[in-house]
Write a protein that holds these residues in place. Structure first.
Motif, short mmCIF file in Angstrom:
data_model
loop_
_atom_site.label_atom_id
_atom_site.label_comp_id
_atom_site.label_asym_id
_atom_site.label_seq_id
_atom_site.Cartn_x
_atom_site.Cartn_y
_atom_site.Cartn_z
N TYR A 31 0.80 -1.11 0.07
CA TYR A 31 -0.03 0.09 -0.15
C TYR A 31 0.99 1.24 -0.07
CZ TYR A 31 -3.78 3.18 1.88
OH TYR A 31 -4.58 4.24 2.14
N LEU A 32 1.89 1.30 0.87
CA LEU A 32 2.67 2.47 0.91
C LEU A 32 3.94 2.42 0.24
CD1 LEU A 32 2.86 2.91 4.97
CD2 LEU A 32 1.92 4.35 3.39
N TYR A 33 4.17 1.42 -0.61
CA TYR A 33 4.82 1.42 -1.64
C TYR A 33 4.37 2.30 -2.89
CZ TYR A 33 7.82 -2.27 0.65
OH TYR A 33 8.61 -2.88 1.53
N GLU A 34 3.30 1.91 -2.97
CA GLU A 34 2.43 2.66 -4.16
C GLU A 34 2.35 4.49 -3.98
OE1 GLU A 34 -1.28 1.44 -5.80
OE2 GLU A 34 -1.14 -0.40 -5.00
N ALA A 35 2.36 4.72 -2.49
CA ALA A 35 2.61 6.10 -2.32
C ALA A 35 3.82 6.59 -2.34
CB ALA A 35 2.11 6.40 -0.73
N ALA A 36 4.83 5.77 -2.19
CA ALA A 36 6.38 6.02 -2.49
C ALA A 36 6.51 6.15 -3.90
CB ALA A 36 7.29 4.96 -1.71
N TYR A 37 6.17 5.41 -4.87
CA TYR A 37 6.30 5.23 -6.19
C TYR A 37 5.43 6.47 -6.84
CZ TYR A 37 7.72 2.80 -10.38
OH TYR A 37 8.18 2.57 -11.66
N GLY A 38 4.45 7.12 -6.16
CA GLY A 38 3.90 8.45 -6.53
C GLY A 38 4.68 9.61 -6.34
N ALA A 39 5.29 9.32 -5.23
CA ALA A 39 6.26 10.52 -4.83
C ALA A 39 7.51 10.78 -5.75
CB ALA A 39 6.73 10.29 -3.25
N ARG A 40 7.93 9.59 -6.53
CA ARG A 40 9.16 9.66 -7.03
C ARG A 40 9.28 10.48 -8.11
NH1 ARG A 40 11.93 4.54 -10.12
NH2 ARG A 40 13.71 5.85 -10.97
N PRO A 41 8.30 10.53 -9.38
CA PRO A 41 8.36 11.50 -10.33
C PRO A 41 8.28 12.93 -10.02
CG PRO A 41 6.25 10.08 -10.20
CD PRO A 41 7.14 9.63 -9.22
N VAL A 42 7.49 13.20 -8.98
CA VAL A 42 7.43 14.66 -8.73
C VAL A 42 8.56 15.31 -8.25
CG1 VAL A 42 6.36 16.42 -7.10
CG2 VAL A 42 4.98 14.23 -7.88
N LEU A 43 9.42 14.28 -7.33
CA LEU A 43 10.83 14.70 -6.98
C LEU A 43 11.83 14.72 -8.04
CD1 LEU A 43 10.77 12.83 -3.50
CD2 LEU A 43 10.41 15.37 -3.85
N GLU A 44 11.81 13.89 -8.83
CA GLU A 44 12.78 13.62 -9.92
C GLU A 44 12.58 14.73 -10.99
OE1 GLU A 44 12.86 9.62 -11.33
OE2 GLU A 44 14.24 9.12 -9.78
N PRO B 90 -8.18 3.94 -1.43
CA PRO B 90 -7.63 5.02 -1.16
C PRO B 90 -6.61 5.55 -2.29
CG PRO B 90 -7.48 3.59 0.64
CD PRO B 90 -7.86 2.79 -0.67
N PRO B 91 -6.52 6.88 -2.44
CA PRO B 91 -5.69 7.43 -3.42
C PRO B 91 -4.02 7.23 -3.20
CG PRO B 91 -6.47 9.11 -2.30
CD PRO B 91 -7.07 7.87 -1.58
N LYS B 92 -3.78 6.29 -2.97
CA LYS B 92 -2.41 5.89 -2.74
C LYS B 92 -1.15 6.60 -3.24
CE LYS B 92 -3.71 1.47 -3.62
NZ LYS B 92 -5.27 1.66 -3.59
N ALA B 93 -1.25 6.54 -4.87
CA ALA B 93 -0.06 7.08 -5.37
C ALA B 93 -0.45 8.31 -5.44
CB ALA B 93 -0.01 6.80 -6.81
N GLU B 94 -1.56 9.00 -5.28
CA GLU B 94 -1.87 10.46 -5.03
C GLU B 94 -1.33 11.23 -3.81
OE1 GLU B 94 -3.94 8.12 -6.26
OE2 GLU B 94 -4.30 8.91 -8.47
N VAL B 95 -1.52 10.37 -2.75
CA VAL B 95 -1.03 10.48 -1.38
C VAL B 95 0.60 10.72 -1.62
CG1 VAL B 95 -0.32 9.74 0.89
CG2 VAL B 95 -2.66 9.66 -0.05
N GLY B 96 1.31 10.14 -2.26
CA GLY B 96 2.86 10.17 -2.37
C GLY B 96 2.87 11.57 -3.10
N ARG B 97 2.16 11.82 -4.21
CA ARG B 97 2.38 12.92 -5.00
C ARG B 97 2.33 14.25 -4.17
NH1 ARG B 97 0.96 9.53 -9.41
NH2 ARG B 97 -1.22 9.60 -9.04
N ALA B 98 1.11 14.23 -3.63
CA ALA B 98 0.64 15.43 -2.83
C ALA B 98 1.83 15.69 -1.61
CB ALA B 98 -0.60 15.13 -2.22
N ALA B 99 2.47 14.76 -1.06
CA ALA B 99 3.25 14.85 -0.06
C ALA B 99 4.58 15.28 -0.67
CB ALA B 99 3.67 13.55 0.56
N ALA B 100 4.91 14.82 -1.74
CA ALA B 100 6.12 15.46 -2.40
C ALA B 100 6.03 16.76 -2.83
CB ALA B 100 6.38 14.37 -3.77
N GLU B 101 4.87 17.21 -3.13
CA GLU B 101 4.60 18.73 -3.72
C GLU B 101 4.72 19.39 -2.57
OE1 GLU B 101 0.85 18.19 -5.54
OE2 GLU B 101 1.96 17.50 -7.62
N LEU B 102 4.17 19.05 -1.37
CA LEU B 102 4.20 19.84 -0.14
C LEU B 102 5.37 19.90 0.28
CD1 LEU B 102 2.61 21.05 2.16
CD2 LEU B 102 2.07 18.94 3.11
N LEU B 103 6.41 18.82 0.23
CA LEU B 103 7.81 19.12 0.69
C LEU B 103 8.40 20.08 -0.36
CD1 LEU B 103 10.02 17.85 2.71
CD2 LEU B 103 10.70 16.18 0.83
#
Length: 386
Positions: A94-107, A332-345
């Motif tokens: 579940y959280l790996y999907e969130a992590a995978y969503g954060a990655r492209p935003v940061l890169e 739950p919007p797993k990947a979107e959680v990661g993307r939003a967290a990356a954007e907030l950071l």
């Protein structure tokens, strides 16, 4: 759901860098994949110069930030600062999907990423974060395991003192705690639970069972929400909450002795068929997906047909669609959680502390994926019957 190849390879690199030489067979066991798969990953990583390969062994070639960033991207503009540390629990798809969503935003923003996998042990995240900070991490995205209230409270002190911008993923600290004013992105699990109950009620179900875990913040949110929502719906004539699996509790190293719902602390598997008969229930909400699939299989073995005899809604939607009868599921919007967290950071990193604005607590709404495991009940109990 199969873990993305690059994320699995990042996990291999993290383990090798933290331990030194590691046997391929050990990596396969810890990653829950075949030896052939890990051997292929190690060969590709060695070919790219990201680790060294020996006879049945993988060895590190450099510091964390060197082995967790693809060499082809290391010279891109904007990559002269420290990495963003990304900390998620071991074996948590579940959280790996969130992590995978954060990655492209940061890169895309030119940020390097250092992925850290926290093992299933109390306090596992703290040494990983400390090591990441010592290696020059400029920011932190973290989803602590928090299996119980005790382990959650134990992280409040040190995590509130992390000296870099930090965003929690899928975690909402206790109100008034040291982490209450920390940026966070979380799914609205109350709403997700509401979607499940409302769907079943709309189909005509009046007696509903929740079989849920009790070893994560998500599990505890789902349990509380179900009890509140079911009790408030006049259409629901009977409801109950039980453990979905005997190992779905915080455990002796994490538990604070509190319970939610009416589940006994019992190591025997849940006999869902017997419970449905006892409560005359026609529907069940099952958290999480793996437990849901196992319970549905057990129902089939006992002659209970889904959805004809019992409608089922799973919660998480990681593997629910892969059931022999694809399960209707709260997603739950797993990947979107990661993307939003990356954007907030990124928002925090781009601004001085005194101009970054107020703390932000973002909630994203789950959706309901209707598949083949729900339908109107074959027969409805007479209102008021006992």
């Amino acid at each position: 759901m199969r873990e993305p190849v690059e994320l699995r390879r990042q996990r291999i690199l993290a383990v090798v860098r933290s331990r030194g030489a590691v046997k391929v067979s050990v990596l396969a066991s810890e990653l829950d994949v075949s030896v052939v798969t890990v051997r292929r990953d190690v060969e590709e990583l060695a070919r790219a110069g990201r680790l060294r390969r020996g006879h049945g062994v993988a060895r590190p070639v450099g510091p964390v930030e060197e082995v967790t960033v693809p060499a082809a991207r290391a010279e891109e503009p904007g990559r002269d600062g420290g990495p963003v540390a990304l900390v998620v629990p071991e074996r948590h798809s579940y959280l790996y999907e969130a992590a995978y969503g954060a990655r492209p935003v940061l890169e895309e923003a030119g940020m390097r990423i250092a992925l850290h996998i926290a093992p299933q042990a109390p306090g596992a995240e703290r040494p990983l974060v400390e090591a990441a900070l010592a290696a020059g991490a400029r920011g932190l995205l973290i989803a602590p395991r928090w299996r119980g209230a005790v382990s959650e409270a134990a992280d409040y002190g040190w995590l509130s003192e992390v000296a870099v911008p930090t965003v929690l993923m899928e975690r909402r600290p206790r109100p008034g705690s040291a982490l209450h004013a920390l940026d966070s992105v979380c799914s609205d699990h109350w709403y997700g639970t509401y979607l499940a109950v409302d769907h079943l009620v709309a189909l005509g179900h009046r007696r509903i069972v929740l079989a849920a875990r009790d070893d994560s913040p998500t599990a505890r949110s789902v349990r509380r929400a179900f009890a509140e929502i079911a009790a408030a719906r006049p259409e629901v004539e009977d409801w109950s909450v039980v453990l979905s699996s005997p190992d779905a509790v915080p455990g002796p190293d994490h538990d604070d002795g509190t319970r939610l719902g009416d589940a006994p602390r019992d190591r025997t598997p849940l006999d869902l068929a017997a419970l449905l008969t006892e409560r005359r229930a026609t529907a069940a909400v099952l958290h999480g997906d793996v437990d849901a699939l196992m319970l549905v299989q057990r129902l089939a073995e006992q002659g209970v047909r889904v959805p004809r005899d019992c409608s089922v809604v799973a919660y998480d939607d990681v593997v629910a669609a892969l059931s022999s009868t694809p399960l209707t599921a709260v997603s739950p919007p797993k990947a979107e959680v990661g993307r939003a967290a990356a954007e907030l950071l990124l928002h925090r990193l781009a601004r001085p502390l005194d101009t970054a604005g107020p703390v932000r607590r973002i909630e994203l709404l789950p959706t309901l994926k209707v598949r083949g495991s729900t339908q109107p009940p074959a027969s409805r109990p007479t209102p008021g019957e006992n």
